[in-house]
Design a protein around this motif. Structure first.
Motif, short mmCIF file in Angstrom:
data_model
loop_
_atom_site.label_atom_id
_atom_site.label_comp_id
_atom_site.label_asym_id
_atom_site.label_seq_id
_atom_site.Cartn_x
_atom_site.Cartn_y
_atom_site.Cartn_z
N ALA A 183 41.61 34.87 26.63
CA ALA A 183 43.06 34.78 26.74
C ALA A 183 43.49 33.32 26.82
CB ALA A 183 43.55 35.52 27.97
N LEU A 184 44.71 33.04 26.39
CA LEU A 184 45.25 31.69 26.52
C LEU A 184 45.36 31.31 27.99
CD1 LEU A 184 46.68 29.10 25.46
CD2 LEU A 184 48.82 30.41 25.53
N ASP A 185 45.92 32.22 28.79
CA ASP A 185 46.08 31.99 30.21
C ASP A 185 44.81 32.38 30.94
OD1 ASP A 185 46.86 31.74 32.82
OD2 ASP A 185 48.30 33.41 32.79
N LEU A 186 44.06 31.39 31.39
CA LEU A 186 42.78 31.64 32.03
C LEU A 186 42.94 32.19 33.45
CD1 LEU A 186 40.96 28.38 30.89
CD2 LEU A 186 40.87 30.64 29.83
N THR A 187 44.15 32.11 33.99
CA THR A 187 44.37 32.59 35.36
C THR A 187 44.88 34.03 35.40
OG1 THR A 187 46.66 31.77 35.41
CG2 THR A 187 44.91 30.25 36.09
N ARG A 188 45.19 34.62 34.26
CA ARG A 188 45.58 36.02 34.21
C ARG A 188 44.78 36.67 33.08
NH1 ARG A 188 51.57 36.61 34.60
NH2 ARG A 188 51.20 36.94 36.82
N PRO A 189 43.55 37.10 33.38
CA PRO A 189 42.65 37.61 32.34
C PRO A 189 43.21 38.84 31.63
CG PRO A 189 41.48 37.20 34.40
CD PRO A 189 42.93 37.11 34.71
N LEU A 190 42.93 38.93 30.35
CA LEU A 190 43.29 40.09 29.54
C LEU A 190 42.03 40.84 29.16
CD1 LEU A 190 45.93 38.52 27.12
CD2 LEU A 190 46.32 39.61 29.34
N ALA A 191 42.20 42.11 28.84
CA ALA A 191 41.06 42.93 28.44
C ALA A 191 41.54 44.04 27.51
CB ALA A 191 40.37 43.54 29.67
N THR A 192 40.59 44.58 26.78
CA THR A 192 40.83 45.77 25.97
C THR A 192 40.39 46.98 26.79
OG1 THR A 192 40.51 44.58 23.89
CG2 THR A 192 40.25 46.97 23.83
N VAL A 193 41.26 47.96 26.89
CA VAL A 193 41.01 49.13 27.74
C VAL A 193 40.92 50.37 26.88
CG1 VAL A 193 41.98 50.61 29.55
CG2 VAL A 193 42.14 48.11 29.73
N ALA A 194 39.83 51.10 27.06
CA ALA A 194 39.65 52.38 26.37
C ALA A 194 39.52 53.47 27.41
CB ALA A 194 38.40 52.34 25.48
N ALA A 195 40.51 54.36 27.49
CA ALA A 195 40.50 55.45 28.46
C ALA A 195 40.33 56.77 27.73
CB ALA A 195 41.80 55.45 29.26
#
Length: 364
Positions: A183-195
């Motif tokens: 992610a661009l913002d290293l302090t708010r991580p992003l992820a791909t979620v598969a439910a």
């Protein structure tokens, strides 16, 4: 007339949160922490959410919360923005909590308020209140619709709120596949979620959409306070640096060109404070004009935060370009926040529709 000044209670809360973050989440130490790939500090979150009770500010006392409101939560987000603290407060204690409040999901709300669990909406961080759509699988069947990209704070979530065509489901993290992404913002991580199709149904199709929109509207409104705190830190740090940095035997902050730039930025920050406080107050009072005020706050505060962070980097000179100085983390957070919970363009379009004026696209 609405009083947007900080109350004594809000000022005391600010002092407590600022003291905690100064002791345990100093921005100067943040670049080294994000370099490890684990920006979240569980001890800081425990102290903020559980020990201080900040996670339960929006939750009524009957459900184990603090019974406060959006103005108090906005103060917390201002301080978290000032320190660009990696904490799931916006995603869990505001967006997910507001969504659950609309459904009166008492057991899960009590856990969130006590800081025992964190929850996030399984939706991209970029989605705004006016773009809520349930996920569908192959053939339109109720499903998580495969992976959902760009979910913020998914790596630390205990529960995922999944919006499907037949309702809203609470799915435990053990039943979800979370794949971190860069992610661009290293302090708010992003992820791909598969439910998968499991989980506990919290609401039917009719109630799920309005509940999710309520959560996203509160998130967008209080995100303005985070952006305000970020902009305030950037301005204060820039003023401090230009007072101490000397050229030609004079503080660089005394040069007229730089004074004008910082004065202009100060005016923008003051206006941003008014917009952010108005949004928090409108949410706190349940004002029917809350969508309009939130759209104004987001369209304005997102731009001010980016401008403040850019000026912070530039006016720090060479040190502002280094990894060791946290200025780059503020700029990345500001740019990421600019598209979070709806872009400024989307909020301007929503604002145009609310006041019955031609939007940006129509004007073209």
């Amino acid at each position: 007339m609405t009083d947007l000044l900080y109350s004594e209670t809000e000022s005391d809360l600010r002092a407590a949160v600022r003291s905690l973050l100064a002791d345990r989440a100093d921005p100067a130490a943040l670049p080294a922490r994000v370099e490890t790939g684990r920006p979240h500090d569980p001890a800081v979150w425990q102290a903020l959410a559980a020990d201080m009770g900040a996670a339960g500010l929006l939750v009524p006392e009957r459900l184990g919360g603090q019974g406060a409101g959006h103005r108090e939560a906005a103060v917390v987000l201002e301080e978290l923005g000032r320190a660009v603290t990696p904490a799931p407060y916006l995603t869990s204690s505001v967006v997910a909590t507001e969504t659950l409040l609309a459904l009166d999901a008492t057991e899960l709300l009590a856990d969130l308020a006590a800081g025992r669990r964190t929850a996030v909406l399984a939706l991209p961080l970029s989605i705004g209140p006016d773009t809520v759509r349930p996920a569908t699988g192959p053939g339109g069947a109720p499903s998580a619709a495969g992976p959902v990209t760009g979910v913020a704070d998914a790596v630390v979530a205990d529960v995922f709120l999944v919006h499907r065509p037949d309702g809203l489901y609470a799915v435990d993290a053990a039943e979800v596949t979370v794949t971190p992404v860069t992610a661009l913002d290293l302090t708010r991580p992003l992820a791909t979620v598969a439910a998968d199709s499991g989980g506990t149904r919290l609401a039917g199709a009719g109630a799920a959409g309005p509940a999710v929109r309520r959560g996203l509207l509160a998130g967008a409104g209080l995100l303005a306070s985070e952006q305000l705190g970020l902009a305030e830190w950037c301005l204060e740090e820039t003023v401090r640096h230009t007072r101490e940095r000397h050229q030609f035997n004079r503080p660089v902050g005394s040069f007229q060109a730089l004074k004008h730039r910082m004065a202009q930025l100060w005016l923008e920050v003051v206006h941003a404070r008014a917009a952010a406080r108005a949004a928090a107050d409108a949410l706190a009072t349940g004002s029917p004009e809350a969508p309009l005020v939130v759209a104004v706050a987001q369209a304005y505060c997102s731009r001010v935060a980016v401008h403040a962070a850019e000026e912070c980097v530039q006016l720090h000179g060479g040190i502002g370009m280094t990894w060791e100085h946290p200025a780059h983390l503020y700029l990345k957070r500001a740019k990421a926040d600019q598209i979070a919970l709806g872009t400024p363009g989307r909020h301007k379009e929503a604002l145009a529709a609310l006041v019955d004026l031609p939007g940006p696209a129509a004007a073209e």
